[in-house]
Design an enzyme around this catalytic site. Structure first.
Site, short mmCIF file in Angstrom:
data_model
loop_
_atom_site.label_atom_id
_atom_site.label_comp_id
_atom_site.label_asym_id
_atom_site.label_seq_id
_atom_site.Cartn_x
_atom_site.Cartn_y
_atom_site.Cartn_z
N GLY A 156 1.31 -3.84 3.03
CA GLY A 156 0.06 -3.69 4.06
C GLY A 156 -0.83 -4.55 2.74
O GLY A 156 -0.46 -5.76 2.47
N ILE A 158 -2.27 -4.71 0.18
CA ILE A 158 -2.00 -4.64 -1.26
C ILE A 158 -0.69 -5.49 -1.56
O ILE A 158 -0.49 -6.36 -2.35
CB ILE A 158 -1.89 -3.20 -2.10
CG1 ILE A 158 -3.29 -2.60 -1.98
CG2 ILE A 158 -1.39 -3.58 -3.57
CD1 ILE A 158 -3.25 -1.33 -2.62
N ALA A 238 2.00 1.89 -6.90
CA ALA A 238 1.70 2.71 -5.78
C ALA A 238 1.45 4.33 -6.13
O ALA A 238 0.13 4.51 -6.60
CB ALA A 238 2.97 2.63 -4.73
N ARG A 239 2.32 5.16 -6.08
CA ARG A 239 2.32 6.43 -6.62
C ARG A 239 3.45 6.76 -7.42
O ARG A 239 4.72 6.45 -6.86
CB ARG A 239 2.02 7.17 -5.52
CG ARG A 239 0.78 7.32 -4.60
CD ARG A 239 -0.35 7.83 -5.49
NE ARG A 239 -1.76 7.85 -4.74
CZ ARG A 239 -2.55 6.63 -4.72
NH1 ARG A 239 -2.18 5.66 -5.55
NH2 ARG A 239 -3.71 6.67 -4.05
N GLU A 268 1.88 12.52 -13.61
CA GLU A 268 0.75 12.10 -14.05
C GLU A 268 -0.37 13.05 -14.40
O GLU A 268 -0.65 13.96 -13.75
CB GLU A 268 0.19 10.89 -13.12
CG GLU A 268 -1.00 10.10 -13.63
CD GLU A 268 -1.45 8.95 -12.75
OE1 GLU A 268 -2.46 8.53 -12.44
OE2 GLU A 268 -0.33 8.32 -12.25
N HIS A 286 -2.75 4.05 -15.22
CA HIS A 286 -3.22 3.99 -13.75
C HIS A 286 -4.76 3.31 -13.57
O HIS A 286 -5.56 3.50 -13.08
CB HIS A 286 -3.71 5.46 -13.24
CG HIS A 286 -3.68 5.58 -11.71
ND1 HIS A 286 -3.07 6.84 -11.01
CD2 HIS A 286 -4.02 4.70 -10.75
CE1 HIS A 286 -3.18 6.36 -9.77
NE2 HIS A 286 -3.91 5.36 -9.53
N GLY A 288 -4.84 0.36 -11.76
CA GLY A 288 -4.69 -0.48 -10.60
C GLY A 288 -6.12 -1.13 -10.02
O GLY A 288 -6.21 -2.28 -9.92
#
Length: 322
Positions: A156, A158, A238-239, A268, A286, A288
């Protein structure tokens, strides 16, 4: 006048519109994020809540806020922290902030890739530890990314921004057909689609940019890690739960992977302790979208979503399909 609660610290410029509109804006000013108990007390009586990814928006959260809650505006592109069924059941609009953070996250993903392939973190740790070193032609050799292949799981905004950066550095771009890249970027980048299984077996670097869904939970598991090329690299911005972290540790310990660059973690903020001891792993907390400009834009879009819903209008960027 609406009561709008913000669940954690945000850039002040991002919420200026909320106050300008004459609303009661309740911010969280603690040095640490609120505990669950504090969060539930904080949102009591809110007509709108601006949430962050660590907030679990579920039946308990909705009940704590009260029946007047109309909108949950997530300051994130993702929404895996929100129980969408619960929102539907209570007529609550859930929104996200797409289109604001793709460059920031792609910059970080690309930086992680350079860090782990060129051993930047390892080199800095050596210097900071005061260990002896001197220039030699064989000292701390890394790997070049030029002419190598990048495999994107999630192409997408990103993922496409990551591909643009990789292409500029001479990499060949591939993407998972299950998460395809749209035109015209696909043609402009000469990007080729493969199945996820083909992608992980073919590419020198795998970079994750997909949302966390039941289908993408552990999309990188022990079997796919084993099928990756010897000496290849994994990047995840991402996750965390898109990767089986224990399986990743095993793949790194075996020497099968060249390294990994991680900004997100399966549990996390907890991290598999073995990852902390590995020199061929770049770890970030984290970060990003963590630059001032991006987080301000994200907050401002969340605020706009809240104001539009409170005014009885459609949210500019609702959760897709909600």
């Amino acid at each position: 006048m609406a009561r709008i609660c913000i669940t954690d610290g945000v850039p002040a410029e991002g919420i200026e519109a909320l106050r300008t509109a004459g609303n009661e804006v309740i911010t969280w000013d603690g040095q640490e994020p609120p505990t669950r108990e504090q969060l539930l007390a904080h949102v009591k009586g809110a007509d709108a809540v601006l949430t962050v990814l660590s907030d679990g928006v579920d039946e308990e959260f909705i009940a704590a806020a009260g029946p007047q809650l109309k909108v949950v505006a997530n300051i994130a592109a993702g929404f895996n922290n929100i129980d969408l069924d619960a929102c539907r059941a209570h007529g609550i609009v859930a929104t996200v902030t797409p289109g604001t953070l793709f460059d920031a996250v792609a910059d970080l993903a690309f930086g992680l890739m350079l860090s782990v392939t060129r051993r930047m973190g390892e080199g800095e740790r050596l210097i900071r530890a005061g260990k002896p070193w001197r220039y030699r032609t064989t000292f701390m050799l890394g790997r070049s990314i030029e002419t190598k292949s990048i495999g994107l799981i999630g192409a997408g905004q990103i993922g496409t921004a990551m591909a643009q950066r990789c292409k500029a550095f001479g990499m060949d771009v591939f993407y998972a057909q299950e998460h395809p890249m749209r035109e015209p970027a696909r043609s402009e980048l000469d990007a080729k689609g493969l199945s996820v299984d083909e992608l992980v077996a073919h590419c020198d670097v795998i970079s994750l940019h997909c949302p966390l869904t039941p289908e993408t939970h552990h999309i990188i598991n022990a079997e796919r890690l084993a099928s990756m090329k010897q000496g290849s690299y994994l990047i995840n911005t991402a996750r965390g739960a898109c990767v089986d972290e224990k399986a990743l540790v095993a793949a790194l310990q075996s020497g099968h992977l060249g390294g990994a660059g991680l900004d997100v973690y399966e549990h996390e903020p907890a991290i598999e302790p073995e990852l902390l001891t590995m020199e061929n792993v770049a770890l970030l907390p984290h970060l990003g979208s963590a630059n001032i400009e991006t987080r301000t834009a994200m907050t401002a879009l969340a605020a706009k979503n809240a104001l539009e819903v409170l005014a009885g209008r459609a949210a500019p960027t609702p959760v897709p399909g909600l």
